[in-house]
Design an enzyme around this catalytic site. Structure first.
Site, PDB file in Angstrom:
ATOM      1  N   ASP A   8       3.189 -34.765 -87.462  1.00 18.97           N
ATOM      2  CA  ASP A   8       3.713 -35.037 -88.799  1.00 18.97           C
ATOM      3  C   ASP A   8       4.836 -36.070 -88.638  1.00 18.97           C
ATOM      4  O   ASP A   8       5.027 -36.645 -87.560  1.00 18.97           O
ATOM      5  CB  ASP A   8       4.174 -33.733 -89.475  1.00 18.97           C
ATOM      6  CG  ASP A   8       5.413 -33.105 -88.817  1.00 18.97           C
ATOM      7  OD1 ASP A   8       5.859 -33.601 -87.752  1.00 18.97           O
ATOM      8  OD2 ASP A   8       5.934 -32.111 -89.358  1.00 18.97           O
ATOM      9  N   CYS A  66       5.130 -31.341 -84.103  1.00 17.25           N
ATOM     10  CA  CYS A  66       5.873 -31.360 -85.370  1.00 17.25           C
ATOM     11  C   CYS A  66       7.333 -31.120 -85.007  1.00 17.25           C
ATOM     12  O   CYS A  66       7.720 -31.308 -83.853  1.00 17.25           O
ATOM     13  CB  CYS A  66       5.313 -30.357 -86.386  1.00 17.25           C
ATOM     14  SG  CYS A  66       5.472 -28.619 -85.956  1.00 17.25           S
ATOM     15  N   THR A  68       9.273 -28.352 -84.873  1.00 17.11           N
ATOM     16  CA  THR A  68       9.438 -27.236 -83.929  1.00 17.11           C
ATOM     17  C   THR A  68       8.214 -27.014 -83.055  1.00 17.11           C
ATOM     18  O   THR A  68       8.297 -26.304 -82.041  1.00 17.11           O
ATOM     19  CB  THR A  68       9.660 -25.920 -84.695  1.00 17.11           C
ATOM     20  OG1 THR A  68       8.523 -25.728 -85.560  1.00 17.11           O
ATOM     21  CG2 THR A  68      10.936 -25.953 -85.528  1.00 17.11           C
ATOM     22  N   HIS A  99      -4.141 -19.502 -67.379  1.00 19.85           N
ATOM     23  CA  HIS A  99      -4.528 -18.174 -67.862  1.00 19.85           C
ATOM     24  C   HIS A  99      -5.189 -18.170 -69.232  1.00 19.85           C
ATOM     25  O   HIS A  99      -5.970 -17.270 -69.536  1.00 19.85           O
ATOM     26  CB  HIS A  99      -3.295 -17.253 -67.906  1.00 19.85           C
ATOM     27  CG  HIS A  99      -2.865 -16.791 -66.545  1.00 19.85           C
ATOM     28  ND1 HIS A  99      -1.950 -15.778 -66.354  1.00 19.85           N
ATOM     29  CD2 HIS A  99      -3.232 -17.196 -65.303  1.00 19.85           C
ATOM     30  CE1 HIS A  99      -1.761 -15.586 -65.046  1.00 19.85           C
ATOM     31  NE2 HIS A  99      -2.520 -16.452 -64.389  1.00 19.85           N
ATOM     32  N   HIS A 134      -9.380 -13.823 -66.365  1.00 19.32           N
ATOM     33  CA  HIS A 134      -8.831 -14.540 -67.525  1.00 19.32           C
ATOM     34  C   HIS A 134      -9.939 -15.022 -68.458  1.00 19.32           C
ATOM     35  O   HIS A 134      -9.748 -15.134 -69.656  1.00 19.32           O
ATOM     36  CB  HIS A 134      -7.966 -15.708 -67.063  1.00 19.32           C
ATOM     37  CG  HIS A 134      -6.827 -15.272 -66.201  1.00 19.32           C
ATOM     38  ND1 HIS A 134      -5.785 -14.507 -66.683  1.00 19.32           N
ATOM     39  CD2 HIS A 134      -6.593 -15.447 -64.881  1.00 19.32           C
ATOM     40  CE1 HIS A 134      -4.942 -14.240 -65.704  1.00 19.32           C
ATOM     41  NE2 HIS A 134      -5.406 -14.794 -64.594  1.00 19.32           N
TER      42      HIS A 134
END
Ligand code: RB5
Length: 143
Positions: A8, A66, A68, A99, A134
């Protein structure tokens, strides 16, 4: 490797820096999302584009940015087949591949600087999925 990178407006500057970094390393980059840091652009739309590139095979891996990293990672993870991991350091990025077989790396441009983001990206792209126990867990995510 073909890498889809999207952001963004808040992630625009970091995306531009990472795009150049990846191209200098020989990767092909699909550049998605905001075209400036001043014009508001939805992280939801940017995430959708990166997720589409990866889930349809246009790109092998994705990078989603973005402010955060939270909103765009949530957006990416709405798409079937996408495992987007928000990583704050190299260890998280390595383990997201080893993993979780993450196929998109999310980062927050207001959280990590360019140099750390480059290092996190390197860790993500160089690590491989461990498979074994995994794989059962990763497969179970979409069952
Ligand atoms: C944009 O201001 C900001 O909300 C966005 O970049 C992101 O941090 C949302 O999760």
């Amino acid at each position: 490797m073909i890498i889809s990178i999207g952001s963004d407006h808040a992630g625009y500057m970091l995306r531009a820096a990472l795009r150049d970094y990846l191209q200098k390393k020989g990767h092909q980059v699909l550049d998605r999302g905001a075209s400036s840091s001043s014009e508001p652009y939805s992280y939801v739309q940017a995430g959708r584009m990166v997720a589409k590139d990866v889930s349809e095979g246009a790109a092998e891996k994705g990078i989603a940015i973005c402010g955060t990293g939270i909103g765009i990672s949530i957006s990416c993870n709405k798409r079937l087949g996408i495992r987007c991991a928000l990583c704050l350091n190299e260890f998280m990025a390595k383990m997201a591949r080893r993993h979780n077989d993450a196929n998109i790396l999310a980062m927050g441009a207001r959280v990590v600087g360019v140099s750390l983001a480059e290092s996190i990206t390197d860790s993500f792209l160089s690590a491989t999925f461990d498979g074994g126990r995994h794989k059962e867990r990763v497969d179970d995510i979409e069952s």
